[in-house]
Design an enzyme around this catalytic site. Structure first.
Site, PDB file in Angstrom:
ATOM      1  N   TYR A  55      57.087  22.165  16.226  1.00 40.59           N
ATOM      2  CA  TYR A  55      58.014  23.191  16.700  1.00 40.59           C
ATOM      3  C   TYR A  55      58.930  23.697  15.576  1.00 40.59           C
ATOM      4  CZ  TYR A  55      56.623  21.779  21.439  1.00 40.59           C
ATOM      5  OH  TYR A  55      55.912  21.493  22.570  1.00 40.59           O
ATOM      6  N   LYS A 107      47.250  11.429  17.312  1.00 41.19           N
ATOM      7  CA  LYS A 107      45.845  11.824  17.233  1.00 41.19           C
ATOM      8  C   LYS A 107      45.339  11.485  15.839  1.00 41.19           C
ATOM      9  CE  LYS A 107      43.584  14.257  19.645  1.00 41.19           C
ATOM     10  NZ  LYS A 107      42.408  13.846  20.491  1.00 41.19           N
ATOM     11  N   ASP A 165      45.527  11.874  23.829  1.00 41.16           N
ATOM     12  CA  ASP A 165      44.750  12.385  24.977  1.00 41.16           C
ATOM     13  C   ASP A 165      44.389  11.241  25.919  1.00 41.16           C
ATOM     14  OD1 ASP A 165      43.164  11.439  22.904  1.00 41.16           O
ATOM     15  OD2 ASP A 165      41.534  12.862  23.250  1.00 41.16           O
ATOM     16  N   ASP A 178      56.577  16.327  24.509  1.00 42.77           N
ATOM     17  CA  ASP A 178      56.894  17.391  25.457  1.00 42.77           C
ATOM     18  C   ASP A 178      55.936  17.314  26.642  1.00 42.77           C
ATOM     19  OD1 ASP A 178      57.757  19.710  26.661  1.00 42.77           O
ATOM     20  OD2 ASP A 178      57.315  21.032  24.980  1.00 42.77           O
ATOM     21  N   ASP A 232      56.576  15.432  30.563  1.00 37.21           N
ATOM     22  CA  ASP A 232      56.465  16.216  31.796  1.00 37.21           C
ATOM     23  C   ASP A 232      55.446  15.579  32.741  1.00 37.21           C
ATOM     24  OD1 ASP A 232      58.308  17.995  30.853  1.00 37.21           O
ATOM     25  OD2 ASP A 232      57.078  19.775  31.110  1.00 37.21           O
TER      26      ASP A 232
END
Ligand code: NAI
Ligand code: MG
Length: 370
Positions: A143, A194, A226, A250, A254
């Site tokens: 970000y 990852k 993942d 993020d 959620d």
């Protein structure tokens, strides 16, 4: 009486002030019981501050945020300010706070209270008793990495770039928070990255393993992000603390949040680096939800996310674990008794307004400390 605790209260917009008012009542309850004294400074932020002062946060407010023990933040934003210049938008004040306080560690607990087991979309046996903590790196990663934005190649092709970048120090400090949290919880850390396809993933894997050596008493696992997303749905009880970068955090936070039911129930904390002398951390506590313009001013907002954020402040900034437990216990009991705001209403429960929920919480605090 415990030493004075200073706090900057920023109610904000929409339901922010409505849910904050209930927390102020709970603060008053603690003061009346002489358990703790709060030195409260309050200021407008977001759209409310723009309307009054033409900016989303005032410099004097920023100064207080940097000097007081903690910041308690409601929510900002709403359609009224959709066309305000970008630098003065309500969110700008919030981003400024996160940046200037260098709040790099975002704690998002996902706790399923017994009364809320049926509100989850997952099977009761999967989520019952769930208590996990997602720890998201908040000030670096994709970000913020540079270069960022549109480029035109020599042949005229337009492409857009975001850059994922981490320094070693950035990974070390967030991992240390993870291990310290785990020690106060169930003593287990998963680091999600990852490393199979990303260079930064390899680096996260390597640096987190180095930090893990400082905490030999804490169980440590690497997990691909993942796979972590899948395992959260399949068997979330295998996790205690999950530490991860800004982007995966993020998403995973959620996902974990939604296992617990409503947005109106979810608190968060954002912590900065410890002061080298006192060890105290800059910190801001806020509910995960926004200003909910659709229900603002109607007495419908659920104050529990804000209340639990206050509970996290007691625990992490003031080291008042017993008081934090009281806050959480009161919320659980009130839900067990069947009192519900509209967002968490279930068959057979009693509908209550924001203020009535506050009344029940105070009565419950009285009852459990009687
Ligand atoms: P939101 O979280 O404000 O609302 C989403 C939905 O959940 C709405 O239907 C709302 O009524 C409901 N809801 C949220 N909190 C609730 C509570 N405590 N009790 C009962 N119901 C609740 O998100 P939305 O609608 O995307 O954004 C609304 C405004 O809030 C926007 O201006 C957005 O920019 C801002 N926002 C601010 C945040 C912050 O201050 N940290 C975070 C997210 C959004
Ligand atoms: Mg998000």
């Amino acid at each position: 009486m415990a030493a004075n605790k200073s706090v900057l209260v920023l109610p904000g917009d929409g339901i922010g002030p409505e849910v904050m008012e209930q927390v102020r009542r709970v603060m008053g309850w603690f003061e009346a019981k002489e358990a703790v004294r709060f030195e409260v400074e309050e200021a407008p932020v977001g759209g409310a501050c723009y309307d009054a002062h033409g900016v989303s946060i005032q410099e004097e407010t920023m100064e207080k945020a940097l000097t007081l023990d903690a910041v308690l933040f409601g929510a900002v934003g709403g359609p009224k300010w959709d066309n305000v210049p970008r630098e003065h938008r309500p969110e700008a004040g919030l981003l400024r706070l996160r940046k200037d306080l260098d709040l790099f560690a975002n704690l998002r607990p996902a706790v399923v209270m017994d009364a809320m087991v049926d509100a989850s979309t997952l099977k009761p046996e999967v989520v019952k008793g769930l208590d996990i903590m997602i720890l998201r790196e908040l000030t670096s990663g994709v970000y913020f990495g540079l270069p960022k934005g549109e480029q035109t190649l020599e042949d005229g092709t337009v492409r857009v770039v975001d850059t994922q970048a981490y320094t070693k120090d950035e990974i070390v400090r967030i991992c240390r928070v993870a291990f310290e949290l785990a020690r106060k919880r169930s003593n287990k850390v998963h680091c999600a990255e990852k490393s199979n396809v990303m260079e930064t993933g390899v680096f996260w894997r390597q640096v987190s393993a180095e930090v893990a050596k400082e905490y030999p008493d804490v169980e440590f696992h690497h997990i691909l992000a993942d796979n972590c997303a899948m395992q959260l749905i399949r068997n979330p009880h295998q996790f205690d603390v999950i530490v991860t970068d800004n982007l995966f955090g993020d998403i995973l936070s959620d996902e974990a949040a939604m296992m617990t039911g409503s947005l109106g129930m979810l608190p968060s904390a954002s912590l900065g680096a410890p002061d080298p002398v006192t060890g105290a951390r800059k910190a801001m506590y806020e509910p995960v939800h926004g200003s909910a313009p659709d229900i603002a001013g109607q007495g419908k907002a659920n104050p529990i996310a804000m209340l639990l954020s206050f509970g996290m402040m007691l625990r992490y900034s003031y080291d008042l674990g017993r008081e934090a437990d009281l806050v959480e216990q009161a919320a659980q009991n009130v839900l067990n008794e069947g009192f519900r705001t509209a967002d968490i209403m279930q068959d057979g429960c009693t509908p209550v307004s924001t203020e009535e929920m506050g009344n029940h919480l105070l009565a419950e605090l009285d009852r459990i400390t009687a």
